[in-house]
Design a protein around this motif. Structure first.
Motif, PDB file in Angstrom:
ATOM      1  N   GLU A 210       0.822  -1.203   0.000  1.00 46.54           N
ATOM      2  CA  GLU A 210       0.000   0.000   0.000  1.00 46.54           C
ATOM      3  C   GLU A 210       0.858   1.255   0.000  1.00 46.54           C
ATOM      4  N   SER A 211       2.100   1.136   0.481  1.00 45.09           N
ATOM      5  CA  SER A 211       3.003   2.280   0.562  1.00 45.09           C
ATOM      6  C   SER A 211       4.439   1.791   0.572  1.00 45.09           C
ATOM      7  N   LEU A 212       5.362   2.618   0.092  1.00 40.70           N
ATOM      8  CA  LEU A 212       6.789   2.288   0.191  1.00 40.70           C
ATOM      9  C   LEU A 212       7.223   2.168   1.650  1.00 40.70           C
ATOM     10  N   GLU A 213       6.484   2.807   2.528  1.00 44.57           N
ATOM     11  CA  GLU A 213       6.803   2.727   3.959  1.00 44.57           C
ATOM     12  C   GLU A 213       6.675   1.300   4.487  1.00 44.57           C
ATOM     13  N   ASP A 214       5.929   0.458   3.773  1.00 43.25           N
ATOM     14  CA  ASP A 214       5.692  -0.916   4.227  1.00 43.25           C
ATOM     15  C   ASP A 214       6.760  -1.898   3.739  1.00 43.25           C
ATOM     16  N   PHE A 215       7.684  -1.443   2.912  1.00 38.69           N
ATOM     17  CA  PHE A 215       8.668  -2.365   2.331  1.00 38.69           C
ATOM     18  C   PHE A 215       9.714  -2.790   3.346  1.00 38.69           C
ATOM     19  N   LYS A 216      10.015  -4.094   3.349  1.00 38.48           N
ATOM     20  CA  LYS A 216      11.045  -4.664   4.222  1.00 38.48           C
ATOM     21  C   LYS A 216      12.184  -5.175   3.325  1.00 38.48           C
ATOM     22  N   PRO A 217      13.300  -4.454   3.259  1.00 41.95           N
ATOM     23  CA  PRO A 217      14.402  -4.826   2.355  1.00 41.95           C
ATOM     24  C   PRO A 217      14.899  -6.252   2.537  1.00 41.95           C
ATOM     25  N   GLU A 218      14.874  -6.739   3.780  1.00 43.01           N
ATOM     26  CA  GLU A 218      15.434  -8.062   4.055  1.00 43.01           C
ATOM     27  C   GLU A 218      14.678  -9.186   3.343  1.00 43.01           C
ATOM     28  N   LEU A 219      13.437  -8.933   2.913  1.00 46.68           N
ATOM     29  CA  LEU A 219      12.672  -9.947   2.189  1.00 46.68           C
ATOM     30  C   LEU A 219      13.352 -10.345   0.880  1.00 46.68           C
ATOM     31  N   PHE A 220      14.163  -9.440   0.358  1.00 55.12           N
ATOM     32  CA  PHE A 220      14.855  -9.698  -0.907  1.00 55.12           C
ATOM     33  C   PHE A 220      16.373  -9.774  -0.718  1.00 55.12           C
ATOM     34  N   GLY A 221      16.790 -10.056   0.512  1.00 52.87           N
ATOM     35  CA  GLY A 221      18.210 -10.198   0.796  1.00 52.87           C
ATOM     36  C   GLY A 221      18.968  -8.889   0.845  1.00 52.87           C
ATOM     37  N   LEU A 222      18.249  -7.778   0.967  1.00 49.44           N
ATOM     38  CA  LEU A 222      18.880  -6.459   1.072  1.00 49.44           C
ATOM     39  C   LEU A 222      19.059  -6.098   2.539  1.00 49.44           C
ATOM     40  N   PRO A 223      19.994  -5.207   2.866  1.00 47.96           N
ATOM     41  CA  PRO A 223      20.225  -4.848   4.268  1.00 47.96           C
ATOM     42  C   PRO A 223      18.977  -4.255   4.910  1.00 47.96           C
ATOM     43  N   PRO A 224      18.580  -4.753   6.070  1.00 49.05           N
ATOM     44  CA  PRO A 224      17.414  -4.190   6.761  1.00 49.05           C
ATOM     45  C   PRO A 224      17.714  -2.793   7.272  1.00 49.05           C
ATOM     46  N   TYR A 225      16.666  -2.053   7.540  1.00 48.30           N
ATOM     47  CA  TYR A 225      16.824  -0.677   7.984  1.00 48.30           C
ATOM     48  C   TYR A 225      17.637  -0.573   9.281  1.00 48.30           C
ATOM     49  N   ASN A 226      17.474  -1.529  10.174  1.00 47.05           N
ATOM     50  CA  ASN A 226      18.087  -1.393  11.493  1.00 47.05           C
ATOM     51  C   ASN A 226      19.498  -1.947  11.594  1.00 47.05           C
ATOM     52  N   GLN A 227      20.024  -2.542  10.537  1.00 46.00           N
ATOM     53  CA  GLN A 227      21.407  -3.043  10.610  1.00 46.00           C
ATOM     54  C   GLN A 227      22.081  -2.977   9.257  1.00 46.00           C
ATOM     55  N   CYS A 228      22.243  -1.747   8.812  1.00 46.14           N
ATOM     56  CA  CYS A 228      22.850  -1.533   7.509  1.00 46.14           C
ATOM     57  C   CYS A 228      24.355  -1.399   7.627  1.00 46.14           C
ATOM     58  N   ALA A 229      25.072  -2.228   6.872  1.00 40.17           N
ATOM     59  CA  ALA A 229      26.532  -2.097   6.826  1.00 40.17           C
ATOM     60  C   ALA A 229      26.857  -1.047   5.778  1.00 40.17           C
ATOM     61  N   CYS A 230      26.726   0.220   6.168  1.00 38.49           N
ATOM     62  CA  CYS A 230      26.880   1.324   5.212  1.00 38.49           C
ATOM     63  C   CYS A 230      28.309   1.414   4.680  1.00 38.49           C
ATOM     64  N   LYS A 231      28.390   1.831   3.416  1.00 41.36           N
ATOM     65  CA  LYS A 231      29.705   1.990   2.792  1.00 41.36           C
ATOM     66  C   LYS A 231      30.016   3.472   2.646  1.00 41.36           C
TER      67      LYS A 231
END
Length: 231
Positions: A210-231
């Motif tokens: 319903e919104s981009l706010e609902d997307f969970k990156p980890e569902l597709f193997g991407l870094p989750p919002y709360n534990q991003c190994a930023c470069k």
């Protein structure tokens, strides 16, 4: 959990920015000059198409007494007034910044032309800078066909330095034609549709939100919002 991806491609209008309402206003204003109403039923058949294709369909469907070029010229006058007002959609800034900061390659794949994108994004230049590259279908010579043809997404993926396989790309869209294009390109696709769109038409989408706010990156193997190994 869906298939893991390494690259992300974003549509623009109606997904990252709230421009669809301004397109509707522009089309409605031009059609009203000739006593015609630009309805949702007409608009629903246009989502995801390039600008000229939209104009041709409107002129034909509503039997306007003007040419496609005349319609486009009158719309451009409306765009120059309306588009500078465009704002980002909820969740767009958070998601795009997150992926950029985490080193995930991201790009823009929009049916709009370069001039149109610059007009709409005039006050969002920092946001645009997060994308590795921008593919603007209406003015890109390599994009030979508009959505639902997969060309725009295949061209967009090919412009990353490492040229990822389509299966490794995740597309974000708001329109049925975008879903068709992404699936034809053999890519997974997340759709955030207009709430008036019949969900039965979106069954080929990998995920419906319903919104981009609902997307969970980890569902597709991407870094989750709360534990991003930023470069």
């Amino acid at each position: 959990m869906f298939n893991k991806v390494t690259h992300v491609l974003f549509d623009l209008d109606g997904l990252l920015i709230d421009s669809e309402n301004y397109y509707t206003e522009a089309f409605s204003n031009v059609c009203a000059k000739y006593g015609k109403e630009f309805t949702w039923e007409v608009k629903a058949t246009l989502l995801g198409f390039q600008n000229r294709e939209c104009a041709e369909k409107i002129v034909q469907t509503l039997d306007l007494p003007i040419t496609t070029d005349e319609f486009l010229t009158q719309c451009q006058e409306q765009y120059e007034i309306l588009f500078p007002k465009v704002e980002l959609m909820p969740g767009a800034k958070t998601l795009v910044e997150h992926l950029h900061n985490c080193g995930i390659p991201i790009a823009l794949a929009t049916s709009s032309s370069e001039d149109s994108v610059q007009l709409k994004m005039a006050k969002h230049q920092k946001f645009l800078s997060y994308f590795h590259h921008l593919v603007m279908g209406s003015s890109d010579p390599e994009v030979t066909k508009g959505k639902p043809d997969p060309a725009i997404f295949l061209v967009c993926a090919s412009r990353f330095p490492d040229k990822p396989e389509p299966e490794k790309c995740l597309v974000f869209e708001d329109a049925l034609n975008g879903v068709k294009a992404a699936r034809a390109a053999n890519m997974q696709v997340v759709i955030v549709p207009d709430p008036r769109v019949d969900k039965n038409l979106l069954q080929n989408a990998t995920l419906i939100l319903e919104s981009l706010e609902d997307f969970k990156p980890e569902l597709f193997g991407l870094p989750p919002y709360n534990q991003c190994a930023c470069k």
